[in-house]
Design a protein around this motif. Sequence first.
Motif, short mmCIF file in Angstrom:
data_model
loop_
_atom_site.label_atom_id
_atom_site.label_comp_id
_atom_site.label_asym_id
_atom_site.label_seq_id
_atom_site.Cartn_x
_atom_site.Cartn_y
_atom_site.Cartn_z
N LEU A 189 5.79 37.95 21.04
CA LEU A 189 7.04 38.25 21.20
C LEU A 189 7.88 37.06 22.38
CD1 LEU A 189 7.74 41.74 21.45
CD2 LEU A 189 8.69 40.05 19.10
N GLN A 190 7.46 35.77 22.32
CA GLN A 190 7.01 34.61 23.16
C GLN A 190 8.69 34.74 23.62
OE1 GLN A 190 4.38 33.46 23.91
NE2 GLN A 190 3.73 35.23 23.55
N ARG A 191 9.88 35.40 22.90
CA ARG A 191 10.95 35.10 24.27
C ARG A 191 11.31 36.18 24.55
NH1 ARG A 191 14.95 32.05 19.08
NH2 ARG A 191 13.07 30.33 18.89
N MET A 192 10.79 37.37 24.64
CA MET A 192 11.21 38.31 25.53
C MET A 192 11.29 38.51 27.16
SD MET A 192 11.53 42.06 24.68
CE MET A 192 10.89 42.43 22.98
N SER B 121 3.63 58.10 26.95
CA SER B 121 1.51 57.75 27.92
C SER B 121 0.70 56.91 27.25
CB SER B 121 1.66 59.29 26.86
OG SER B 121 1.22 59.24 25.57
N GLY B 122 -0.27 56.79 27.70
CA GLY B 122 -1.38 55.77 27.56
C GLY B 122 -1.44 55.44 28.55
N THR B 123 -2.48 54.65 28.52
CA THR B 123 -2.40 53.04 29.93
C THR B 123 -1.72 51.66 29.11
OG1 THR B 123 -4.79 52.34 28.45
CG2 THR B 123 -5.04 54.04 29.94
N LEU B 124 -1.79 51.19 30.20
CA LEU B 124 -1.14 49.83 29.74
C LEU B 124 -2.53 48.22 29.64
CD1 LEU B 124 1.63 49.67 32.49
CD2 LEU B 124 1.46 50.62 29.89
N SER B 125 -3.39 48.93 29.54
CA SER B 125 -4.93 47.69 29.51
C SER B 125 -4.42 47.15 28.53
CB SER B 125 -6.06 48.40 29.72
OG SER B 125 -6.11 49.48 28.10
N ASN B 126 -4.44 47.26 27.17
CA ASN B 126 -4.21 46.37 26.09
C ASN B 126 -2.58 45.92 25.58
OD1 ASN B 126 -6.52 45.46 25.75
ND2 ASN B 126 -7.35 47.39 24.90
N VAL B 127 -1.60 46.69 26.72
CA VAL B 127 -0.11 46.57 26.36
C VAL B 127 0.76 45.34 26.75
CG1 VAL B 127 1.58 47.38 26.00
CG2 VAL B 127 -0.28 49.29 25.97
N ILE B 128 1.59 44.67 26.41
CA ILE B 128 2.41 44.14 25.46
C ILE B 128 2.98 43.06 26.61
CG2 ILE B 128 4.05 46.50 25.33
CD1 ILE B 128 6.03 46.07 27.57
N PHE B 129 3.58 42.11 25.83
CA PHE B 129 3.80 41.32 26.07
C PHE B 129 3.41 40.24 26.69
CE2 PHE B 129 6.94 44.10 25.98
CZ PHE B 129 7.07 44.62 25.08
N LYS B 130 2.16 39.99 27.48
CA LYS B 130 0.88 39.10 27.91
C LYS B 130 1.20 37.61 27.89
CE LYS B 130 -3.62 38.34 28.87
NZ LYS B 130 -4.88 38.63 28.88
N SER B 131 1.39 36.99 28.91
CA SER B 131 1.77 35.54 28.73
C SER B 131 3.35 34.93 28.50
CB SER B 131 1.31 35.03 28.01
OG SER B 131 0.00 35.13 28.66
N SER B 132 3.76 36.62 28.22
CA SER B 132 5.58 35.86 27.49
C SER B 132 6.33 36.17 28.73
CB SER B 132 6.15 37.38 27.35
OG SER B 132 6.59 38.30 27.99
N PRO B 133 7.94 35.21 28.45
CA PRO B 133 8.29 34.60 29.81
C PRO B 133 8.71 35.87 31.03
CG PRO B 133 9.38 34.35 28.12
CD PRO B 133 8.14 34.75 27.29
N ASN C 178 -4.05 44.01 34.92
CA ASN C 178 -4.14 42.79 35.53
C ASN C 178 -3.20 41.85 34.91
OD1 ASN C 178 -6.08 43.41 38.11
ND2 ASN C 178 -8.15 42.60 36.72
N TRP C 179 -3.13 42.54 33.50
CA TRP C 179 -2.55 41.31 32.89
C TRP C 179 -1.25 40.92 33.05
CZ3 TRP C 179 2.12 42.33 30.45
CH2 TRP C 179 2.44 44.84 30.69
N ILE C 180 -0.37 41.94 34.15
CA ILE C 180 0.96 41.49 34.74
C ILE C 180 1.15 40.45 36.16
CG2 ILE C 180 2.99 42.95 36.30
CD1 ILE C 180 2.05 45.32 34.96
N SER C 181 -0.02 40.16 36.24
CA SER C 181 0.02 39.17 37.45
C SER C 181 -0.34 37.72 36.32
CB SER C 181 -1.56 38.51 37.87
OG SER C 181 -2.63 38.90 36.93
N THR C 182 0.00 37.95 35.50
CA THR C 182 -0.36 36.79 33.59
C THR C 182 1.24 36.45 33.85
OG1 THR C 182 -0.59 37.10 32.01
CG2 THR C 182 -2.46 36.74 32.80
N LEU C 183 2.12 36.71 34.37
CA LEU C 183 3.90 36.76 33.73
C LEU C 183 4.47 36.12 34.32
CD1 LEU C 183 4.51 40.83 33.25
CD2 LEU C 183 4.63 38.76 31.53
N PRO C 184 4.63 34.51 34.40
CA PRO C 184 4.85 33.86 36.03
C PRO C 184 6.30 34.00 36.29
CG PRO C 184 5.39 32.12 33.73
CD PRO C 184 4.87 33.75 33.49
#
Length: 741
Positions: free
Chosen positions: A373-376, A387-399, A416-422
């Motif tokens: 989902l590169q346009r999200m 529920s659950g964890t966010l370790s492997n969840v969503i929209f990594k590197s998306s805008p 930590n992947w949240i820090s990859t959302l520029p």
Amino acid sequence: MLSKQLSLNGNALGGAVAPCLGNLTSLRYLDISNNHFTGNIASTPLANLTTLQFLSLLNNQLQVPMSFRSFANHSNLKVLLADQNNMVADEPTAFQTWWPKFQLEVFSMSNCMIEEHGNLQLPNFLYFQHDLRDVDLSYCDFGGIRFPHWLLENNTRLEQLYMIDTSIVGPLFLPSHPSFNLKVFDISNNKIHHDIPRNFCSLFPHLEGLFMSKNDFKTDIPPCLGGLRRLQMLDLSHNDLFGEIPEELRMSSSLANLILSNNSLSGKIIPTVYHLIILLEELRLDGNKFEGEISYFSPISIKNLQVLDVSDNDISGELPTWLWDTISLKILDFSKNNFEGPITMQLCKLINLDFLDLSSNHLSGTIPSCSNLQRMRHVHLANNRLSGTLSNVIFKSSPLVTLDLSGNSFTGGIPNWISTLPILSVLLLKENQFDGEFPLQLCKLQSLSIMDFSHNKLSGHLPSCLSNLTLKPSEKSYVDSGGYQFDFFDDVMVHMGLTIYNLTGLVSVYRGYPFTYHEEDVLFSTKGATYTYKGNILDLLSAIDLSCNQLTGIILPGFGNLSEIRGLNLSHNNLTGPIPSTFSELKQIESLDLSYNNLSGRIPSELTEMTSLEVFSVAHNNLSGPLPDRKNQFGTFDESNYEGNPLLCGPPLNKSCNGGNSPTAPNATSSEEEHGHIDMVDFYISFATSYAIIFLTTILVLYINPYWRRACFYFIEDRSIVCYFFIVDSLRQLPCFRRNI
């Protein structure tokens, strides 16, 4: 050969219009728009350019007389654009008797600033116009006027009429004969009430765009609107329409955009949307009373649907499976309903999705991982049962610009992947069960403006790197994915034999409707309450909320570097140490809450320099000493802002502060010396008095009683030592002796 066309558009020119322009007597096209020209247009050389066919004055600071009498002799004038200037009344508002020599095709004076307040009427020269094709009088407050039906009656060629937010009141009076050429009719954001006239469709049979939102229509939707075969855009939102959507409208084959938001429409959601979603590009039914399930129906195909908003209704059931095949979707809003069940991996098929809002439902399970989902850009999943964890969840590197997962049951650490959302600007994770320390990687989010991690289980110290955040909003808070244009400006210019030089700023005649516009709103708690922020207000908000966690350590002085912050909440943690005096550098801050911690020391007097502060609390800490002076905003705070700190003193508390060198408050050393001297004198006096009383009492008793006298003599003779200790023990019972022994 003298030039007949002159454009000075957008050159930042200022002052009065140059007198030399009056020498261009053969000029046919003049554009001085988007500058800073001033002065009354009646006293400029433009009044002498009677050969003009096109005149654009828009977006200046000119004074334009409401009569437009200065152009009375411009017999060739066809286009007159006066938008975004200052309109002045130069004559009584009674019916004007002068007869203009021109017959305009385009007239626009939108966004005008009317300097003379009162019951101003529309420019009276309009009564004598018969060739108008485009009229825009939007965003001008005429103090309450009736709808000018005579404009339609007099101008049979009229194609576009815009009277948005023009203070039209009363019922909608229509012309007595049809307007076959009218394509766009926009009377949004006025005070028109009662019904939509039943002969509306017969009077405007060739409408392409009808906009009547934000009025006070109390009626059902006329079924005849479904019979307007050219109608492409219909907006009846923000009224008080009731009943069901008529079948004629649901079966319309021409409609591309249908906006019925915020009315009182009702009925089953199926079959309401069955044909609509197949044919439309945009469907908005939010803020109504539709009910039922949407799950178990399978349309034949959905090829064009880009916007689907059915939020704030009473729709139930699981998310429909057909939804995931609607690849053209850009905006999907199902929030504030009763949807339940999981969000399946099929979500990842919506590769064009820009805006997703499924918040305030009963959805459960985990969030699917969608790397495609590169346009999200905007994700709202708040207030569900996810529920659950966010370790492997969503929209990594998306805008992503907005990520709102508040009010769920997510566990584990903040990934930590949240820090990859520029360009992430809004991050809301409050009211979950996140634990662990604050991830330092989030300090890399230089576009972050709002961060809410409150009501979780975060521990550890406040990271110093938070002071490096700029907290400046960098992205618009809405989605704008295109639009539809109604324009004939090219035709008008060609008809006059002129060239279009620059259409920048000519929005009044070369206008488009971004019907895939979707304004975003977020819930954020500040100033002691929860507010909904949207539009431009959301763009101005910058705040951090880490309250109700298990954070420890001190508040670092570097937090004073957050110069753009408007709200900071660190309450209900285990923070220690002093309040940094550097908070005085937070010139924009409006809300500061440090309550329910273990902070100590004085409240820095420098905090009175925070002149924008509206809400302030340091209640229930271990603070001590005098309160800051009651000046600026601190003069408005009461006892509740400081309660639970027994060692604080000074106004507004009912506890005065004594100075350290005051005569009424002796120091500890002098007090001890003084008390020691007084105690020794008392001791000697008490001892002597007590000894005399005991001695005399003994002599008296022995004198009166011979038996005790003989016994005492025998006792003294045999046990003199015991008698001595008896006397000493008696003396020990005296208070002063006991105090000084």
